[in-house]
Design a protein around this motif. Structure first.
Motif, mmCIF file in Angstrom:
data_model
loop_
_atom_site.group_PDB
_atom_site.id
_atom_site.type_symbol
_atom_site.label_atom_id
_atom_site.label_comp_id
_atom_site.label_asym_id
_atom_site.label_seq_id
_atom_site.Cartn_x
_atom_site.Cartn_y
_atom_site.Cartn_z
ATOM 1 N N SER A 71 77.830 41.954 4.322
ATOM 2 C CA SER A 71 76.524 42.084 3.674
ATOM 3 C C SER A 71 76.244 40.900 2.753
ATOM 4 N N LEU A 74 75.236 38.024 5.051
ATOM 5 C CA LEU A 74 73.936 38.266 5.682
ATOM 6 C C LEU A 74 72.791 38.163 4.670
ATOM 7 N N GLY A 75 73.008 38.636 3.464
ATOM 8 C CA GLY A 75 71.951 38.663 2.462
ATOM 9 C C GLY A 75 71.790 37.386 1.664
ATOM 10 N N ALA A 83 66.447 39.058 4.580
ATOM 11 C CA ALA A 83 66.976 39.761 5.756
ATOM 12 C C ALA A 83 67.130 41.242 5.415
ATOM 13 N N TYR A 85 68.964 44.724 6.677
ATOM 14 C CA TYR A 85 70.008 45.328 7.502
ATOM 15 C C TYR A 85 69.411 46.466 8.334
ATOM 16 N N GLN A 88 75.102 48.233 11.685
ATOM 17 C CA GLN A 88 76.386 47.540 11.590
ATOM 18 C C GLN A 88 77.442 48.378 12.291
ATOM 19 N N ARG A 117 64.442 40.275 15.388
ATOM 20 C CA ARG A 117 65.785 40.831 15.225
ATOM 21 C C ARG A 117 66.832 39.774 15.548
ATOM 22 N N ALA A 136 76.403 43.092 13.420
ATOM 23 C CA ALA A 136 75.303 43.489 12.549
ATOM 24 C C ALA A 136 73.991 43.165 13.233
ATOM 25 N N THR A 137 73.002 44.012 13.007
ATOM 26 C CA THR A 137 71.638 43.732 13.442
ATOM 27 C C THR A 137 70.774 43.685 12.195
ATOM 28 N N VAL A 138 70.011 42.610 12.089
ATOM 29 C CA VAL A 138 69.141 42.430 10.928
ATOM 30 C C VAL A 138 67.739 42.044 11.393
#
Length: 150
Positions: A71, A74-75, A83, A85, A88, A117, A136-138
């Motif tokens: 996280s 990603l963030g 982004a 979330y 995951q 996505r 992960a999909t964001v």
């Protein structure tokens, strides 16, 4: 660890194979604070005497502490600020112990323009051992429209 003041990547900036990494050495304070924040005071994490009697032979770091480093990436880095979330998957492969250095990476493996996505492979290692992996999909924000002078 991570400087949280990174420039975001917009969906249009992403390409397959883009990758970001970070490393974090887990210390006693990290485990204590994660236990406090999450409420997970399972003795496998916080009680050395109890943990010594388990198959691990000692305390281990919360699995979701390690997952939270995904996280973080990603963030703050890829895609970065903005982004969102969406999902995951997590595969816990080996324990992390206090004092271990966790090397974490995320890599763009799929881009879907509809809904902006991105799917990213996530991996955490201690040395050569994969301790945690998944995907992960964001949702990634679009590049903002620029105002044109009249």
């Amino acid at each position: 660890m991570v400087d949280s003041h990174h420039t975001p990547h917009f969906f249009e900036d992403l390409t397959l194979g883009m990758r970001e990494t970070l490393d974090k050495t887990v210390d006693e304070a990290d485990v204590a604070e994660f236990a406090r924040l999450s409420g997970d005071d399972n003795p496998i994490h916080v009680d050395a005497d109890y943990a010594a009697t388990t198959r691990f032979g000692g305390r281990i770091v919360h699995g979701l502490f390690t997952a939270s480093l995904f996280s973080t990436l990603l963030g703050t880095r890829l895609p970065g600020p903005g982004a969102i979330y969406l999902g995951q998957t997590l595969n816990f492969r080996a324990p992390v112990r206090i004092g271990d250095r966790i090397d974490v990476s995320v890599e763009v493996i799929e881009l879907t323009p509809k809904g902006r996505r991105a799917r990213l492979r996530c991996e955490a290692r201690v040395g050569e051992t994969v301790v945690l992996d998944g995907e992960a999909t964001v949702m990634v924000p679009p590049r903002p429209a620029t105002a044109h002078a009249a």
